[in-house]
Design a protein around this motif. Sequence first.
Motif, mmCIF file in Angstrom:
data_model
loop_
_atom_site.group_PDB
_atom_site.id
_atom_site.type_symbol
_atom_site.label_atom_id
_atom_site.label_comp_id
_atom_site.label_asym_id
_atom_site.label_seq_id
_atom_site.Cartn_x
_atom_site.Cartn_y
_atom_site.Cartn_z
ATOM 1 N N SER A 14 2.945 -3.116 -5.766
ATOM 2 C CA SER A 14 2.717 -4.308 -4.942
ATOM 3 C C SER A 14 3.221 -4.086 -3.522
ATOM 4 C CB SER A 14 3.406 -5.523 -5.571
ATOM 5 O OG SER A 14 2.837 -5.835 -6.829
ATOM 6 N N LEU A 15 4.384 -3.433 -3.382
ATOM 7 C CA LEU A 15 4.894 -3.104 -2.049
ATOM 8 C C LEU A 15 3.973 -2.110 -1.346
ATOM 9 C CD1 LEU A 15 8.710 -2.714 -2.815
ATOM 10 C CD2 LEU A 15 7.616 -4.563 -1.530
ATOM 11 N N LEU A 16 3.436 -1.163 -2.109
ATOM 12 C CA LEU A 16 2.505 -0.196 -1.543
ATOM 13 C C LEU A 16 1.249 -0.891 -1.027
ATOM 14 C CD1 LEU A 16 1.308 2.604 -1.041
ATOM 15 C CD2 LEU A 16 0.784 2.740 -3.477
ATOM 16 N N ASP A 21 -2.020 -2.954 3.636
ATOM 17 C CA ASP A 21 -2.554 -4.092 4.398
ATOM 18 C C ASP A 21 -1.999 -4.108 5.819
ATOM 19 O OD1 ASP A 21 -4.079 -4.963 2.292
ATOM 20 O OD2 ASP A 21 -2.626 -6.441 1.591
ATOM 21 N N ARG A 22 -0.752 -3.670 5.995
ATOM 22 C CA ARG A 22 -0.096 -3.723 7.312
ATOM 23 C C ARG A 22 -0.432 -2.520 8.189
ATOM 24 N NH1 ARG A 22 6.006 -4.258 5.735
ATOM 25 N NH2 ARG A 22 6.264 -3.977 7.996
ATOM 26 N N ASP A 59 -6.704 4.066 5.156
ATOM 27 C CA ASP A 59 -6.637 5.512 4.931
ATOM 28 C C ASP A 59 -5.210 6.040 5.058
ATOM 29 O OD1 ASP A 59 -6.335 5.171 7.656
ATOM 30 O OD2 ASP A 59 -7.594 6.889 8.199
ATOM 31 N N LEU A 60 -4.224 5.219 4.736
ATOM 32 C CA LEU A 60 -2.824 5.595 4.903
ATOM 33 C C LEU A 60 -2.486 6.864 4.129
ATOM 34 C CD1 LEU A 60 -0.008 5.013 6.012
ATOM 35 C CD2 LEU A 60 0.372 3.475 4.050
ATOM 36 N N GLY A 90 -7.187 -2.507 -5.107
ATOM 37 C CA GLY A 90 -6.708 -1.330 -4.407
ATOM 38 C C GLY A 90 -7.351 -0.022 -4.799
ATOM 39 N N ARG A 91 -8.492 -0.076 -5.449
ATOM 40 C CA ARG A 91 -9.116 1.164 -5.932
ATOM 41 C C ARG A 91 -9.573 2.073 -4.793
ATOM 42 N NH1 ARG A 91 -8.114 2.304 -11.037
ATOM 43 N NH2 ARG A 91 -10.123 3.369 -11.285
#
Length: 386
Positions: free
Chosen positions: A228-230, A235-236, A240-241, A331-332
């Motif tokens: 959930s934190l990931l 989102d922030r 492509d992080l 988040g897939r």
Amino acid sequence: MTEIPGTSLDAGVVRRSTRLADGRELIYYDDPGTALGPERAVDARALDPRPVTATMRQDVLTGDWISVAAARQNRAFLPPAELDPLAPQTPGNPSEIPSRYDVAVFENRSPSFGPALAEATGDAPAASDPPRGLDDLAALGLGRARSSVGRCEVVCFSPAHEGSFGTQSVTRARTVIEAWADRTAALSALPGVQQVFPFENRGEAIGVTLHHPHGQIYAYPYVTPRTSLLLASLDRTAPDLFQRILEFEQAGPRVVLRGEHWTAFVPFAARWPLEVHLMPHRHVPDLAALSGPERDELATLYLRLLRGVDAVYDTPTPYIAAWHQAPVHVGRDTVRLHLQLTSPRRAADKLKFLAGSEAAMGAWIGDVPPETSAERLRAAVEGVAL
């Protein structure tokens, strides 16, 4: 003995599915070219009924769900070799696996999650109050509880009494990877499952209670707090992080091992004195989405990495090898499959314990600079032979 039909998977692995005496699922994964035939012994034990699905309670201060699984108090604790519950059954050892095997996966007898909603066999007690979806789980309130639907499985890497993933052959490692991918797909399709987590705990310093080479797979009824934190970080920042992280680490001094499809590196902000991540070069959400060549390279590269971790010191290194996968329904396209291997070992005879700052506040203090750790691991990996 009874003949169990097989299903051919990738790389010549064959899957054979059956049931234990109390209705739990048992799946054999046969190595390519195995000496085992299709016949397997029947589990003839007289077992107690399966436990009622555990309950999870919400911590209203954080939103976290805490599973309360009292049946886990009865699990085996460092049994002698002749009573190994993961070895093939013998007249003197009524273990969990009735027949010889290469790799075996079965439902945990004392699970933290599951059984899932009423299963087809009728042997699993139905969950009384399952979650009503992600929105239900996200709501906050005092005294909220739900049934811990899902599943916990044990993955036996070998019938040997002692060892770990890193002590297996390349062929056996490839079979285990095929089993992980197959179970990820199957568990993701179960009702109520939100995330699937394969992992290996290695060493008594981690809390391991069986020396038998094995791992586990948890199928959670929620998206885990870490993931959930990931998702919030994605989102922030940018979708492509993970690709940005991979390119950042590949250009830096912390790469430990690199292949055609995978790179292993010590992360820039490593928490643990020994921590290494392993990431595929293309975006895949989970093990089931890996191609055949990616799985093939993973078998050899992962073994080199694990044997390098063991070669840092003169004795085997305790670790947690955690395969982070994208949640089943969210988040897939952004959460990339990757391994996070962590060890509390900060010296040959010293362990890092999570005390006040880490355990109470989640504020970590590193003991070893990540660049120093990467240098040690590179040197150890370079001396590894398969």
